[in-house]
Every structure is written in structure tokens, then in C-alpha cells.
Motif scaffolding. Structure first.
Motif, short mmCIF file in Angstrom:
data_model
loop_
_atom_site.label_atom_id
_atom_site.label_comp_id
_atom_site.label_asym_id
_atom_site.label_seq_id
_atom_site.Cartn_x
_atom_site.Cartn_y
_atom_site.Cartn_z
N LYS A 154 33.79 19.18 -16.52
CA LYS A 154 35.00 19.56 -15.79
C LYS A 154 35.90 20.48 -16.61
CE LYS A 154 38.50 17.62 -12.75
NZ LYS A 154 39.03 16.37 -12.13
N LYS A 155 35.92 20.30 -17.92
CA LYS A 155 36.80 21.13 -18.75
C LYS A 155 36.39 22.60 -18.75
CE LYS A 155 34.30 19.84 -23.01
NZ LYS A 155 34.48 19.23 -24.37
N TYR A 156 35.15 22.89 -18.25
CA TYR A 156 34.69 24.28 -18.19
C TYR A 156 34.63 24.82 -16.77
CZ TYR A 156 33.21 23.32 -23.00
OH TYR A 156 33.18 22.97 -24.33
N TRP A 157 35.11 24.07 -15.79
CA TRP A 157 34.99 24.49 -14.40
C TRP A 157 35.68 25.83 -14.16
CZ3 TRP A 157 35.75 19.64 -10.75
CH2 TRP A 157 34.64 18.79 -10.90
N ASP A 158 36.78 26.09 -14.83
CA ASP A 158 37.50 27.35 -14.61
C ASP A 158 36.68 28.58 -14.98
OD1 ASP A 158 39.69 26.00 -13.66
OD2 ASP A 158 40.86 26.14 -15.50
N ASN A 159 35.62 28.38 -15.77
CA ASN A 159 34.77 29.51 -16.15
C ASN A 159 33.77 29.88 -15.05
OD1 ASN A 159 35.98 29.44 -18.68
ND2 ASN A 159 34.33 28.25 -19.62
N PHE A 160 33.62 29.01 -14.05
CA PHE A 160 32.56 29.18 -13.05
C PHE A 160 33.14 29.32 -11.64
CE2 PHE A 160 30.52 27.24 -16.63
CZ PHE A 160 29.20 27.67 -16.61
N ASP A 161 32.38 30.00 -10.80
CA ASP A 161 32.65 30.08 -9.37
C ASP A 161 31.66 29.13 -8.69
OD1 ASP A 161 32.68 30.69 -6.63
OD2 ASP A 161 33.05 32.82 -6.96
N TYR A 162 32.14 28.03 -8.16
CA TYR A 162 31.23 27.03 -7.61
C TYR A 162 30.43 27.57 -6.43
CZ TYR A 162 29.37 22.69 -5.73
OH TYR A 162 28.51 21.72 -5.27
N ASN A 163 31.02 28.49 -5.66
CA ASN A 163 30.29 29.08 -4.55
C ASN A 163 29.05 29.83 -5.03
OD1 ASN A 163 32.07 28.14 -2.55
ND2 ASN A 163 33.43 29.90 -2.82
N LYS A 164 29.18 30.49 -6.18
CA LYS A 164 28.04 31.21 -6.75
C LYS A 164 26.98 30.23 -7.26
CE LYS A 164 30.43 35.49 -7.99
NZ LYS A 164 30.80 36.43 -9.08
#
Length: 283
Positions: free
Chosen positions: A233-243
Motif C-alpha cells: 500500500k505504501k507504493y500505491w501512489d506510484n501505480f495506476d490500478y486501472n493499468k
């Protein structure tokens, strides 16, 4: 604690000054400079210059009695026989020797450039290193085939250059890629997810078909047939979940440390560049 180095060159318009520089407590005013963060081009006058001592692996150099890790790459590790035994990886000694020859051929002079994160989780310096002619040491290691790309700690400088250099070696079948072609059962530096065994822990690239994408309260979940890729979760901002969801059904390559847990192989990733479809070569 930052390592202490000397500046060899400050400015082309001034005399060379025997200097005392101080990575110890280095301030943000001497921030690392990059002419173009998508390439390995650099203004060498802006680097911090020092003398290296020797390479202890293909991605770690001793400078002023401190270990400096080459940011952006991973080289095979040499066997360690201390209390916690670490098996050696293919071409580890050859990778170390190649790096030592590069250093020797350039009088051990290296220019240091820092990135977002300067220390890893073992308090080793993380740096991009260059020779006097502007050559990137990381680029040379990757093009030679003695290392593979690695993106960690938010250090993204020169990422496109590094992945291009790795691809050049891969296309040419150099060193590690030649070893893989001749020894596919060794699963290094790349392994098919369907062929993984309990012996395949460690840093590598894993290729497989995505069979599930999901998320829990603590992880994004990307499952191959035998491998679970996790984004904490601490790295979620690095990713686009839709992608990430769009990866379902696709065959991908993911790079990072593979580890065995309850009979299954897992890998934690922190940056989208760990997935080949998201790295700079595919953007």
C-alpha cells in the motif's frame, strides 16, 4: 553517513583545486545534476570527482573505505560463506572483474551523481557513476551484459538509458544473456513462471501470463500461474490500478527479488518500471 570524497574538477574556468569535499552532511545546494534524466548524458563539470578503490561485485565499488552501490542496475552476486550463506550467481566473478578493468582503464577516477535516495536499506551509498569522458559506468555494465536494470528507491535518473543498454545486450546475446540461452535451466537472469522451483529465490526477471489482478486492504495483487506479484500500500501512489487491471490475460516480465512463502513464489515491487510493459522503453 555520507562518504567523504575530493573534488578533482570544479569548473573549466578555474585551476584544479585540491579540495576537501564532504559527502558527510552534503546539503541540498549541491544536488545531483542531470542534463537529461531520460538519457545518460551528463555535464561532467557538475559531478563530484573522486578516486575509487576497487569493485567488490559488478554493482558495488569501494570508495574511501565505504561501499557505493551503482544505482539502477543489478549484477550477479558473489558467493558468501559467512554465517548466513549466500549462493553465488552466474558470471558474478566475471562481472566484478569487468568492472575492475573499467575502473583501472580510467585511472580509478569516477564522477558521482546522486538521485532521490542516497542510501539503501543497508546504509550503502547509491549513486550514478561516470568516467572523465562522460561515459556512464552503469551503461557500460548493462551494455556488456554483465548486469541487468533495476529501479528502486525512487531513483529514476537515466532509467531510459539503462533499459536501452540492457536491451542492447539482450538483443546481442551478450554474457548473462548468452549464459541464459545456453543454460535455460539455471533460470538466470530470467525464468519462466511455469518453470520456477524452490531454488529460484533471489533477484531475477520472471516472465508469465497474468491470471488475476485484484487488490486487498494492504496490497495490489498480480498473479501469474505460480508467482504472486505484490505492490504494498505504501507504493500505491506510484501505480495506476486501472493499468494494472489491463494486464489480466497478458504475458509480462517482472523484475525484483523472488522469495518463497508457503510453497509459492512471490515478488514485491515498488515502481511500475519493474514491469516490462511500463518501463521507459514502452512509454
Amino acid at each position: 553517513m555520507y562518504l567523504s570524497i575530493k573534488i578533482i574538477t570544479i569548473n573549466a574556468m578555474t585551476k584544479l583545486i585540491p579540495a576537501l569535499i564532504f559527502l558527510l552532511g552534503l546539503t541540498n545546494s549541491i544536488a545531483a545534476f542531470s542534463a537529461d534524466e531520460e538519457t545518460c548524458q551528463i555535464d561532467t563539470n557538475k559531478l563530484l570527482w573522486t578516486k575509487a578503490e576497487y569493485a567488490i561485485t559488478g554493482d558495488t565499488i569501494v570508495i574511501n573505505n565505504q561501499r557505493v552501490r551503482l544505482a539502477g542496475i543489478y549484477a550477479p552476486q558473489i558467493e558468501k560463506k559467512q554465517k548466513w550463506h549466500t549462493p553465488g550467481e552466474p558470471l558474478a566473478k566475471e562481472s566484478q572483474t569487468f568492472l575492475n578493468k573499467l575502473l583501472a582503464n580510467n585511472d580509478l577516477e569516477v564522477g558521482v551523481e546522486f538521485d532521490k535516495t542516497r542510501l539503501d536499506n543497508r546504509n550503502r551509498q547509491l549513486a550514478h557513476l561516470f568516467f572523465k569522458d562522460g561515459t556512464s559506468i552503469q551503461q557500460k555494465m548493462l551494455e556488456s551484459g554483465y548486469a541487468i536494470g533495476r529501479t528502486t528507491y525512487g531513483n529514476l535518473k537515466h532509467a531510459k538509458c539503462y533499459y536501452q543498454a540492457e536491451q542492447k545486450a539482450r538483443d546481442g546475446g551478450y554474457q548473462l544473456w548468452d549464459f541464459l540461452a545456453k543454460n535455460p535451466d539455471r533460470h538466470f537472469p530470467l525464468a519462466e513462471s511455469t518453470t520456477l522451483t524452490s531454488e529460484d529465490e533471489g533477484y531475477r526477471i520472471i516472465r508469465g501470463k497474468v491470471v488475476k489482478v485484484d487488490k486487498s486492504s494492504s496490497n495490489y495483487i498480480i498473479n501469474m500461474d505460480t508467482t504472486g506479484i505484490r505492490v504494498q500500500k505504501k507504493y500505491w501512489d506510484n501505480f495506476d490500478y486501472n493499468k494494472l487491471e489491463a494486464l489480466d490475460g497478458q504475458t509480462i516480465e517482472v523484475r525484483g527479488y523472488a522469495y518463497l512463502y508457503k510453497g509459492a513464489m512471490y515478488m514485491l515491487i515498488e515502481n511500475p518500471y519493474a514491469i516490462n510493459l511500463f518501463n521507459p522503453l514502452n512509454q
